[in-house]
Design a protein around this motif. Structure first.
Motif, PDB file in Angstrom:
ATOM      1  N   ALA A 190       0.851  -1.184   0.000  1.00  0.00           N
ATOM      2  CA  ALA A 190       0.000   0.000   0.000  1.00  0.00           C
ATOM      3  C   ALA A 190       0.886   1.233   0.000  1.00  0.00           C
ATOM      4  CB  ALA A 190      -0.905   0.019   1.217  1.00  0.00           C
ATOM      5  N   ALA A 191       0.420   2.254  -0.696  1.00  0.00           N
ATOM      6  CA  ALA A 191       1.118   3.537  -0.669  1.00  0.00           C
ATOM      7  C   ALA A 191       0.092   4.622  -0.392  1.00  0.00           C
ATOM      8  CB  ALA A 191       1.805   3.799  -2.001  1.00  0.00           C
ATOM      9  N   CYS A 192       0.410   5.504   0.547  1.00  0.00           N
ATOM     10  CA  CYS A 192      -0.442   6.654   0.815  1.00  0.00           C
ATOM     11  C   CYS A 192       0.453   7.879   0.828  1.00  0.00           C
ATOM     12  CB  CYS A 192      -1.125   6.535   2.171  1.00  0.00           C
ATOM     13  SG  CYS A 192      -2.409   5.300   2.229  1.00  0.00           S
ATOM     14  N   GLU A 193      -0.183   9.044   0.794  1.00  0.00           N
ATOM     15  CA  GLU A 193       0.576  10.271   0.949  1.00  0.00           C
ATOM     16  C   GLU A 193       0.586  10.662   2.425  1.00  0.00           C
ATOM     17  OE1 GLU A 193       2.470  12.232  -0.758  1.00  0.00           O
ATOM     18  OE2 GLU A 193       2.130  11.708  -2.860  1.00  0.00           O
ATOM     19  N   ALA A 194       1.748  10.557   3.046  1.00  0.00           N
ATOM     20  CA  ALA A 194       1.911  11.060   4.407  1.00  0.00           C
ATOM     21  C   ALA A 194       2.111  12.568   4.298  1.00  0.00           C
ATOM     22  CB  ALA A 194       3.118  10.403   5.050  1.00  0.00           C
ATOM     23  N   PRO A 195       2.002  13.305   5.394  1.00  0.00           N
ATOM     24  CA  PRO A 195       2.249  14.743   5.306  1.00  0.00           C
ATOM     25  C   PRO A 195       3.571  15.045   4.610  1.00  0.00           C
ATOM     26  CG  PRO A 195       1.427  14.193   7.477  1.00  0.00           C
ATOM     27  CD  PRO A 195       1.593  12.902   6.736  1.00  0.00           C
ATOM     28  N   ARG A 196       4.567  14.203   4.836  1.00  0.00           N
ATOM     29  CA  ARG A 196       5.891  14.460   4.282  1.00  0.00           C
ATOM     30  C   ARG A 196       6.174  13.734   2.989  1.00  0.00           C
ATOM     31  NH1 ARG A 196       4.885  14.387   8.879  1.00  0.00           N
ATOM     32  NH2 ARG A 196       5.577  15.994  10.321  1.00  0.00           N
ATOM     33  N   GLY A 197       5.196  13.026   2.442  1.00  0.00           N
ATOM     34  CA  GLY A 197       5.414  12.363   1.169  1.00  0.00           C
ATOM     35  C   GLY A 197       4.970  10.923   1.166  1.00  0.00           C
ATOM     36  N   ILE A 198       5.391  10.240   0.104  1.00  0.00           N
ATOM     37  CA  ILE A 198       4.887   8.874  -0.095  1.00  0.00           C
ATOM     38  C   ILE A 198       5.344   7.940   1.023  1.00  0.00           C
ATOM     39  CG2 ILE A 198       4.993   6.870  -1.616  1.00  0.00           C
ATOM     40  CD1 ILE A 198       5.492   8.884  -3.883  1.00  0.00           C
ATOM     41  N   LEU A 199       4.400   7.145   1.480  1.00  0.00           N
ATOM     42  CA  LEU A 199       4.698   6.146   2.503  1.00  0.00           C
ATOM     43  C   LEU A 199       4.286   4.798   1.947  1.00  0.00           C
ATOM     44  CD1 LEU A 199       5.332   5.233   5.420  1.00  0.00           C
ATOM     45  CD2 LEU A 199       2.941   5.727   5.966  1.00  0.00           C
ATOM     46  N   ILE A 200       5.199   3.834   2.021  1.00  0.00           N
ATOM     47  CA  ILE A 200       4.897   2.504   1.486  1.00  0.00           C
ATOM     48  C   ILE A 200       4.987   1.454   2.589  1.00  0.00           C
ATOM     49  CG2 ILE A 200       5.638   0.707  -0.144  1.00  0.00           C
ATOM     50  CD1 ILE A 200       6.779   3.039  -1.869  1.00  0.00           C
ATOM     51  N   HIS A 201       3.956   0.657   2.708  1.00  0.00           N
ATOM     52  CA  HIS A 201       3.990  -0.501   3.599  1.00  0.00           C
ATOM     53  C   HIS A 201       3.838  -1.759   2.755  1.00  0.00           C
ATOM     54  CE1 HIS A 201       3.284   1.027   7.921  1.00  0.00           C
ATOM     55  NE2 HIS A 201       3.597   2.076   7.205  1.00  0.00           N
ATOM     56  N   HIS A 202       4.571  -2.763   3.120  1.00  0.00           N
ATOM     57  CA  HIS A 202       4.573  -4.010   2.340  1.00  0.00           C
ATOM     58  C   HIS A 202       4.726  -5.169   3.327  1.00  0.00           C
ATOM     59  CE1 HIS A 202       7.325  -6.708  -0.393  1.00  0.00           C
ATOM     60  NE2 HIS A 202       6.131  -7.238  -0.216  1.00  0.00           N
ATOM     61  N   TYR A 203       3.764  -6.109   3.309  1.00  0.00           N
ATOM     62  CA  TYR A 203       3.816  -7.237   4.255  1.00  0.00           C
ATOM     63  C   TYR A 203       3.566  -8.563   3.548  1.00  0.00           C
ATOM     64  CZ  TYR A 203       2.657  -3.501   7.587  1.00  0.00           C
ATOM     65  OH  TYR A 203       2.629  -2.349   8.309  1.00  0.00           O
ATOM     66  N   ARG A 204       4.037  -9.629   4.197  1.00  0.00           N
ATOM     67  CA  ARG A 204       3.600 -10.983   3.835  1.00  0.00           C
ATOM     68  C   ARG A 204       3.087 -11.669   5.086  1.00  0.00           C
ATOM     69  NH1 ARG A 204       7.833 -11.119  -0.007  1.00  0.00           N
ATOM     70  NH2 ARG A 204       9.347 -11.970   1.454  1.00  0.00           N
ATOM     71  N   PHE A 205       1.983 -12.387   4.959  1.00  0.00           N
ATOM     72  CA  PHE A 205       1.388 -13.085   6.097  1.00  0.00           C
ATOM     73  C   PHE A 205       1.322 -14.579   5.831  1.00  0.00           C
ATOM     74  CE2 PHE A 205      -0.155  -8.775   6.415  1.00  0.00           C
ATOM     75  CZ  PHE A 205       0.008  -8.524   7.765  1.00  0.00           C
ATOM     76  N   ASP A 206       1.395 -15.354   6.918  1.00  0.00           N
ATOM     77  CA  ASP A 206       1.203 -16.798   6.752  1.00  0.00           C
ATOM     78  C   ASP A 206      -0.288 -17.126   6.874  1.00  0.00           C
ATOM     79  OD1 ASP A 206       0.472 -16.927   9.413  1.00  0.00           O
ATOM     80  OD2 ASP A 206       2.361 -17.803  10.100  1.00  0.00           O
TER      81      ASP A 206
END
Ligand SMILES: Cc1cc2nc3c(=O)[nH]c(=O)nc-3n(C[C@H](O)[C@H](O)[C@H](O)COP(=O)(O)OP(=O)(O)OC[C@H]3O[C@@H](n4cnc5c(N)ncnc54)[C@H](O)[C@@H]3O)c2cc1C
Ligand code: SF4
Ligand code: SF4
Ligand code: SF4
Lengths: 282, 255, 342, 433
Positions: free
Chosen positions: D345-361
């Motif tokens: 997922a990518a969102c715009e944080a106040p300071r710019g692009i923020l990316i989170h990336h996960y893998r789940f079992d």
């Protein structure tokens, strides 16, 4: 005995000024306190063993027993041990500073009932003040009472309070002051050990003696057993208990022990009234 | 016994170590009361707000964050030496907080940087108590800014503030919130130090335990309740160990 | 307030009740059960037509707060002077259940009895009109039958009973009669006492010789079991209509710390701090002793001191306890143990 | 020519967050290095093994000031991994949450940290004493925006209502009208703020770099969209690894990033450069009035861009809220069945692009996590800017150089943990060779 503000205003303290400050030992100080207003000076009186609530605005309120003679009108003394916020605040007070006072509250020692009887008073540590007031009362009304023993137990020599008073009392007729130190000290030649050790040498007419005591819970327990051993009847034993208190008038519930309120049923209790209580007293 | 000597304006320092700095951000939420603070205290050190910060002597030091390396440890010791009253500010400072979760995980560098690299071995993340004497534990992730105000007020009055020692449920009841357990939602409130005003249950989100372990907590009963409300054993343990893996040595004792 | 003061009864239609409440709400703060989410609680009713009590059994929190608020500034210190702040004016509460009025009678004995009265409670109590609503169907956890609190013969101004499209009204005080006189058009006279079918409570608490049994049950293992379950969240004490303990807390702002308000804040015996004294000692530190304090205060010390059980059988503490502690069940177990010993 | 070294490392003595090292040979910058010394907290490892329900509340503690966007991005990535489709209302509420938290974060930065420089004060405390009306504006904006975050998120920071699948609870009807009232007020104050920042004269610097920002269909995005670049092709969030390189820098505890081998900028200015035509009309009007030419290549203008965003996001929020004014919001949440999967997922944080990336079992436990924060992306560009800026100012007195460098770094609004008084240091000039 009458109360400042009575019932109509449950919590409003009267203003009173500190008139004297006496350092008893490193952690205990005796403050003289006098009401600001004439009317209050006139109406305030108390029985030994009763207490007042002292307010320091912003800091809080706490109960203290009067340690002075009830004879003085509109003026009383409190001995304070520095333990927490209010007491610490009271240590910062100088002559002329103002505090709030409500009371007096509670039942004191039965000075009427005690008339004509011999008295053994046992004080431990900061339990001394209410008993000191009894002693002052007895001395002021010497003829009304029989023989009096003041037994005082304290940890260290440096912890001893009321040195001058005890000297003065010793001069009174039929009044003996004895002290036990828990820790031996080169300056002390007397009894070493817990205060009940002083009981061994006591020769009393048990049937005609009342036993009064005030001090830490564990001491009270052993003193009461000691009184019983001396042969004093349970109904003639009076002990003063301490609990957290907020209102002083039997409403806030904090000082409950079993079905008793320390503030209104006590703080001085006849032993028979609390002996078989549902909740542990000590 | 006096915590802070009463005088015209106590000197205050805000300091930070390992944390998300949210607790400082929370400070800004004081709004108009910030002005009262600026007026009644001399803020001598505040890296977030001030241009000139000197490490002089302080009446009150407010230390945010956990100790996570040698520099931190040395720094907090220095601040302690120079301060009369030290407040551990926030769950990280009081318990280690979320950063202390790393104490339980091995092979960190690899997990974060992809390949094993040579760095000094990691030190555990510690609460301040493990390094210096703390005078007041202001728990919360983030802290409750009103509590800070009250503590500073008490110190101004020459009073030693008392740490809350009741569960979040008390805040919940005071706010008239319907208990989440009644709607089948497991909540950490009963085992968590109160004083936050229960903002989470107020918005129907269970308390997550961010204010750390209540000394008086009944863990056994809470465990049963969580299990009853559908959490797995594994998940319960994760919840119990989330913010306050490390018990706080300095706190008042209880059962 | 006192016992029955009139032999006459009245009827009021549901629409007219709204009118009556409406006119009262214009004169004074009027409290009534108001639904929010799944629960009812006493809230200020802005106008009579806002009254909606369909499905109302009893409130989540007790009506205690109108007489003994959770936090009330009772005293103020400013510029070298103390002044006591009293609640002024009048208030009224509609829809309070008989058990909760019995709870007020308990509070009366504590707050107005013994050597002193509590002046703030006294004013609120004297200046609040009480319009209880009789219960037909009890809630899941009610046991008022056992505590003899379902019926009310005193301490109300007007007693309401829902008899279908009308309420039956019984005056209980001069103030009550005056309200009827002032709103003549809304009331019809009736000679009958209200009769409704009372559904019995599902829960029971046998009170026979209870203080005596409890006095001997101090060491019972039941208390250990309860303490093992209890999380000390104080929900029971928050929800109990007769819990009254409080603390006096000094509060001031940072800008002027010496302008102080003293708040009388309800305090709860389930919490450690409740019995903490100077020096840090907690008199009732073990959870078991705190649990015992609650049960003993309600069921042993109450009758001993005030001649009344401090439990009125409202069942709130059962509903609120997330750990499923049930006062009727606990006392049942204590009694069983006692009977077995005999 | 003389060699000169600026070593700005005072902060290590205080907090150990960051230091700046610059080496000059005459007017040529040999080295300009910014090293983050904030102790590593290893969030990507912390979440491993944790239940997916616990992950957002752990991730949100990466940063106290942008905790809202961490929460939302984390949840979005988890939903993505679990194949959850959220409702429109949930998406709208998240947008609202991001609007208000961006305003909250921007006002804190603009007023408490950035503005005192421009107004010629040391800090906000001095400013509070001398210009109270200014502080009142700041406090009012903080109060209103944090209040809205609290209304929606349950707390003003580290929000608790957002959860995987939706929200634990949604604002009531009365909350919605209150928020409308508050946003209207915020908008008025924001226009004032934007005019104030418009009037400031920042140091001159023009540095053409790459600007990355989310771009959606005809909007100025916060919550979703693809990642677009001003001067080259964009990419989808799930392709971030192919486009953004993360490097471990030994002198620093932060990972630095490059976009296809080059430094780049993210944040308000990037968003403005990429999406200015989709701003609200009031914001556009202000932009026009300022005479700023977009795309703008001066990093100092990031602050002005932030102030425009205050206006723009109030308009967006008002628009969203009015849609729910009449009928209110429904309590709704999607039940989750954990499954094995990978999510981005990518969102715009106040300071710019923020990316989170996960893998789940398959039990819903996290097996892998990677998080790219805006500040990590900007550090390289800050260094790049300094290369350009220093030669132009090198003749000024040291204190002035220091101030300008600080202002540059601060213009980026770096995240708190490595942030504001970053360069609150004195300059040590080494001996001339
Ligand atoms: C009838 C009666 C008569 C008395 N007579 C006297 C007398 O003559 N002389 C005398 O010196 N004393 C007397 N006392 C005792 C005196 O009232 C107490 O010492 C006093 O209340 C202490 O108040 P404080 O505000 O100083 O302490 P506090 O500040 O209330 O408490 C002191 C200690 O309690 C603990 N504590 C309290 N609250 C908390 C909390 N929330 N969290 C953690 N810890 C906490 C702390 O350890 C603290 O150090 C009497 C008491 C009674 C009931
Ligand atoms: S919702 Fe949570 S905090 Fe509130 S009473 Fe219930 S268990 Fe306690
Ligand atoms: S309710 Fe729980 S999680 Fe929420 S702020 Fe309070 S302690 Fe923290
Ligand atoms: S003890 Fe429980 S049932 Fe009894 S009155 Fe109190 S809350 Fe109601």
């Amino acid at each position: 005995m009458s109360m400042i503000n009575g019932n109509e205003e449950s919590y409003r303290p009267a203003l009173a000024a500190v008139t004297s400050v006496l350092q008893e030992n490193a952690r205990i100080r005796t403050l003289g306190i006098t009401f600001r207003l004439d009317a209050e000076r006139k109406s305030f009186s108390f029985n030994p063993g009763q207490f007042v609530m002292i307010t320091l605005p912003g800091i809080g309120e706490a109960p203290f027993s009067m340690c002075s003679s009830p004879k003085e009108k509109g003026h009383f003394e409190l001995s304070i041990r520095n333990l927490g916020n209010v007491t610490d605040g009271m240590f910062r007070l100088r002559k002329g500073d103002v505090v709030g006072v409500r009371g007096p509250y509670g039942h004191g020692y039965p000075v009427q009932e005690m008339k004509g009887r011999d008295i053994v008073l046992v004080a431990g540590g900061i339990g001394f003040p209410p008993l000191a007031s009894v002693v002052e009362h007895v001395i002021a009304n010497r003829a009304d009472y029989g023989k009096v023993w003041v037994l005082y137990g304290v940890k260290d020599y440096d912890d001893v309070i009321y040195r001058q008073r005890m000297k003065r009392w010793s001069k009174a007729k039929d009044l003996e002051v004895r002290m036990a130190l828990e820790t031996p000290c080169s300056k002390w030649k007397g009894c070493v050990g817990v205060v009940t050790k002083l009981f061994n040498k006591l020769k009393i007419d048990a049937g005609n003696t009342v036993g009064l005591s005030c001090g830490p819970p564990i001491m009270l327990k052993f003193v009461t057993l000691g009184f019983e051993k001396l042969g004093i009847r349970d109904g003639d034993i009076f002990i003063s208990l301490e609990r957290l208190m907020q209102c002083g008038i039997g409403k806030c519930g904090h000082c409950n022990i079993g079905n008793k309120y320390v503030c209104t049923d006590g703080p001085v209790f006849r032993y028979t009234d609390i002996k078989n209580m549902a909740e542990e007293v000590w | 016994m006096v915590a802070v000597e009463k005088k015209s304006k106590p000197r205050v320092g805000f300091f930070g170590m390992t944390s998300c700095k949210g607790c400082y951000f929370q400070f800004l939420l004081l709004g108009k009361k910030l002005i009262d603070i600026f007026d009644s205290l001399e803020i001598e050190h505040f890296w977030m707000l001030k241009e000139d910060n000197e490490l002089g002597e302080f009446d009150i030091a407010i230390m945010d964050g956990a100790v996570s390396n040698k520099d931190n440890a040395e720094f907090v010791r220095k601040v302690r030496e120079k301060s009369r009253y030290l407040i551990a500010y926030g769950t990280c400072a009081c318990f280690g907080g979320i950063p202390a979760l790393r104490n339980d995980v091995s092979g960190f560098h690899e997990k974060v940087y992809g390949k094993p690299i040579k760095l000094k071995p990691l030190q555990n993340v510690d609460p301040l108590d493990m390094h210096v004497k703390v005078d007041y534990h202001m728990v919360g992730c983030p802290v409750n800014e009103q509590e800070l105000l009250n503590v500073l007020r008490d110190l101004l009055l020459g009073k030693r503030p008392g740490e809350p020692d009741y569960p979040v449920c008390v805040d919940c009841k005071k706010a008239g919130i319907r208990c989440l357990f009644k709607d089948g939602i497991p909540c950490m409130g009963p085992v968590t130090i109160g004083g936050c005003g229960a903002p989470c249950p107020a918005s129907r989100s269970p308390c997550d335990g961010c204010r750390g372990k209540l000394p008086d907590a009944n863990w056994g009963s809470e465990y049963d309740l969580m299990l009853e409300h559908g959490l797995t054993k594994d998940h319960i343990i994760q919840k119990f160990a989330k913010y306050a893996r490390i018990a706080k040595p300095g706190r008042v004792k209880g059962k | 307030m006192g016992g029955p003061i009139s032999s006459k009864y009245y009827l009021i239609s549901k629409k007219d009740l709204q009118r009556l409440l409406d006119s009262l709400s214009k004169k004074m703060p009027l409290f009534a059960p108001v639904k929010h989410g799944k629960d009812f609680n006493f809230k200020r009713l802005e106008s009579g037509d806002k009254l909606d009590i369909a499905g109302y059994t009893n409130t989540e929190y007790p009506p205690r707060g109108m007489f003994l608020p959770e936090g009330e500034a009772v005293l103020e210190y400013n510029k070298g002077k103390f002044s006591e702040n009293f609640f002024k004016g009048k208030a009224a509460v509609f829809g309070i259940r008989p058990c909760d009025v019995h709870a007020l009678l308990v509070l009366d004995r504590v707050m107005l009895g013994h050597d002193h009265f509590e002046s703030h409670y006294k004013r609120r109590r004297e200046n609040t009109l009480v319009f209880p609503l009789v219960c037909g169907t009890p809630g899941e956890n009610c046991f008022c039958d056992s505590m003899l609190t379902r019926n009310l013969v005193e301490s109300f101004d007007l007693l309401f009973t829902d008899i279908g499209h009308h309420y039956h009204v019984e005056p209980g005080s001069k103030a009550g009669l005056e309200i009827i006189a002032a709103n003549k058009g809304l009331f019809q006279e009736s000679v009958h006492k209200a009769a409704i079918v009372e559904v019995p409570c599902k829960k029971k608490l046998d009170t026979a010789n209870l203080p005596g049994i409890l006095a001997k049950a101090r060491a019972s293992g039941v208390w250990d079991e309860v303490a093992k379950q209890c999380v000390s969240c104080a929900s029971c004490t928050f929800s109990c209509p007769t819990c009254y303990c409080f603390s006096l807390v000094h509060d001031s702002g940072i800008a002027d710390p010496e302008h102080v308000k003293v708040i009388r804040e309800l305090d709860y015996c389930m919490l450690l701090r409740y019995s903490r004294v100077a020096g840090g000692l907690v008199f009732r530190e073990p959870r078991k002793e705190r649990v015992q304090q609650f049960f003993y205060h309600k069921l042993a010390y109450g009758p001993e001191n005030e001649g009344r059980f401090h439990c009125v059988g409202c069942g709130r503490c059962i509903t609120e306890c997330m750990a499923h502690i049930d006062i009727t069940d606990v006392i049942g177990r204590i009694r069983d143990e006692h009977d077995k010993r005999k | 020519m003389s060699r000169k070294t600026y070593s700005l490392d005072e902060l290590t003595k205080v907090e150990g967050h960051a230091k700046l090292h610059v080496e000059l040979d005459g007017k040529t910058v040999k080295r300009a290095e910014l090293s983050v010394f904030e102790p590593s907290r290893y969030f990507e490892a912390l979440v491993i093994g944790k239940s997916y329900q616990e992950v957002p509340s752990i991730s949100q503690r990466i940063c106290g000031i942008c905790s809202v966007v961490h929460t939302v991005t984390s949840i979005k990535a988890i939903e993505n991994a679990m194949g959850v489709k959220i409702s429109k209302q949930t998406a709208d509420l998240r947008r609202l949450l991001l609007c208000s938290s961006t305003i909250h974060s921007h006002t804190a930065h603009l007023f408490f940290f950035a503005a005192p420089d421009y107004l010629g004060f040391d800090d906000v405390i001095e400013l509070a004493r001398k210009k109270r009306e200014y502080l009142d504006l700041a406090i009012e904006l903080q109060r209103l925006s944090s209040g809205i975050v609290k209304t929606i998120g349950g707390r003003s920071l580290h929000p608790v209502t957002p959860c995987v699948g939706g929200f634990h609870s949604v604002p009531k009807k009365a909350d919605i009208s209150n928020m409308i009232r508050d946003f209207e007020r915020i908008k008025d104050l924001s226009v004032k703020a934007a005019k104030m920042f418009m009037s400031f004269r920042p140091p001159k610097l023009e540095n053409r770099t790459e600007y990355l920002g989310l771009a959606g269909k005809g909007e100025y995005p916060l919550y979703d969209g693809e990642i677009s670049a001003l001067a080259s092709d964009g990419f989808r969030p799930e392709d971030y690894m192919k486009n953004i390189e993360e490097e471990v820098i030994f002198r620093s505890s932060a990972k630095y990033t490059k976009f296809r081998g080059k430094p780049y900028m993210v944040g308000a200015l990037s968003r403005l450069n990429n999406n200015h035509e989709y701003m609200s009309s009031t914001a556009k009007g202000l932009l026009k009035r300022s005479g700023l030419h977009v795309p703008c290549y001066s990093p100092f203008m990031n602050n002005f861009a932030q102030s425009l965003e205050l206006v723009h996001f109030s308009d967006v929020a008002l628009d969203l809220l009015r849609r729910y004014e009449e009928n209110g919001m429904k309590e709704e949440r999607i039940d989750i069945k954990p499954r094995k999967g990978e999510g981005f997922a990518a969102c715009e944080a106040p300071r710019g692009i923020l990316i989170h990336h996960y893998r789940f079992d398959s039990n819903g436990k996290a097996a892998f996590a990677n998080i790219i924060t805006p500040t990590c992306q900007n550090v390289r560009n800050m260094e790049y800017d300094m290369q350009k800026l220093i030669p132009a100012i090198v003749n000024k007195p040291d204190s002035k150089v220091k101030r300008i460098l600080e202002m540059l770094i601060r213009a980026y609004d770096p995240c708190f943990s490595c942030s504001t008084h970053f360069l609150d240091l004195d300059i040590r000039k080494l001996k001339k060779h």
